[in-house]
Design an enzyme around this catalytic site. Structure first.
Site, PDB file in Angstrom:
ATOM      1  CB  CYS A 128      13.890 -11.754  -5.018  1.00 42.31           C
ATOM      2  SG  CYS A 128      14.438 -11.667  -3.581  1.00 42.31           S
ATOM      3  CG  ASP A 176      13.353  -3.347  -4.440  1.00 42.10           C
ATOM      4  OD1 ASP A 176      13.890  -3.679  -3.270  1.00 42.10           O
ATOM      5  OD2 ASP A 176      13.189  -4.170  -4.936  1.00 42.10           O
ATOM      6  CG  HIS A 236      12.083  -6.590  -2.763  1.00 36.67           C
ATOM      7  ND1 HIS A 236      13.492  -6.812  -3.876  1.00 36.67           N
ATOM      8  CD2 HIS A 236      11.317  -7.565  -2.500  1.00 36.67           C
ATOM      9  CE1 HIS A 236      13.501  -7.511  -3.580  1.00 36.67           C
ATOM     10  NE2 HIS A 236      13.142  -9.265  -2.873  1.00 36.67           N
TER      11      HIS A 236
END
Length: 275
Positions: free
Chosen positions: A132, A194, A225
């Site tokens: 991330c 994602d 994600h």
């Protein structure tokens, strides 16, 4: 291998009067070999700092024979404790992400690499990884000449150039300027589902890296994600896929920093078109 855990508090220059940067260090431990030396890896966290999932991820790397440094990235705003994976914690982490300057993120990375390079059990061969926000920070860590490989899981804000205060980072600009060309190896891993990094964003990142002749592997998998987060993943954790990609990452680290390859010699020759 067994692992040991400790931490170092380091004062930054950009926030010299503020709270120190805490870097958690997880080291492999081999009985009867107290002077053993290992490569180092910086693990950059999500917006929640060093949580349980991040620590477990880092510990798995350490157990493979790497000294791992995990910086607490929001020391300008609060202590090193993990931020909860709830709505308030998510809002807080995202708020800090665009209040902290890109220069301050880079300084934290530099200090983490500096620390690994000076530890008596680290041989100075350094890699980086993260997820991330941490994926973007691992990407930027690759600009440091000492980082020989970076493996970036679902790196956010790279395609939109919106990291840091002012939401205007220069990551892809630096790639276009050649700051990664001829340096270490980069791996970009994204889930095709994602929502944080859409297809157009992934295409932009891939094209920019390829046009700059960066040594990069670009993986797109069937995942959302945060698919490697084994806690509070909101139904997105894929344990089997995580295991597979962890093995891919370790192959990269074993090959690039696990052994001393000597100086880089570019003896690339045209490939033969054979069957």
């Amino acid at each position: 291998m067994l692992v040991t855990k400790t931490f170092h508090d380091i004062q930054t220059q950009l926030d010299s009067g503020g709270r120190a940067l805490r870097i958690f260090v997880i080291s492999p431990s081999i009985s009867k070999y107290p002077q053993a030396k290992f490569p180092g890896v910086v693990v950059f966290s999500e917006i929640y700092q060093v949580t349980g999932p991040v620590e477990r991820f880092a510990s798995q790397i350490a157990s493979q024979g790497f000294v791992v440094a995990c910086p607490s990235i929001y020391h300008e705003f609060e202590g090193p404790e993990a931020i909860p994976y709830d709505v308030e914690g998510t809002d807080r982490g995202n708020k800090y992400k665009i209040e902290k300057t890109v220069a301050a993120f880079d300084e934290d990375a530099k200090l983490s690499i500096d620390l690994l390079s000076t530890l008596p059990n680290c041989n100075g061969r350094i890699g980086a990884t993260g997820m991330c926000l941490g994926g973007h920070l691992a990407f930027r860590a690759a600009f440091d000449q000492r980082v020989l490989a970076s493996v970036c899981f679902f790196a956010t804000d790279v395609h939109s150039a919106t990291l840091g205060k002012g939401k205007s980072d220069d990551t892809l600009i630096r790639v276009r300027n050649g700051d990664l060309t001829g340096k270490g190896e980069l791996v970009m891993i994204f889930g095709k589902q994602d929502t944080h990094v859409p297809r157009t964003g992934r295409d932009l990142i891939r094209t920019t890296l390829d046009d700059a002749n960066v040594t990069v592997s670009f993986l797109e998998v069937q995942a959302q994600h945060a698919f490697i987060r084994d806690e509070s993943s909101k139904g997105r954790w894929d344990a089997a896929l995580t295991r597979s990609l962890f093995s891919f990452m370790m192959e990269v680290f074993d090959r690039t920093i696990g052994v001393d390859l000597g100086p880089l010699v570019d003896d690339t020759k045209p490939l033969e078109h054979v069957c």
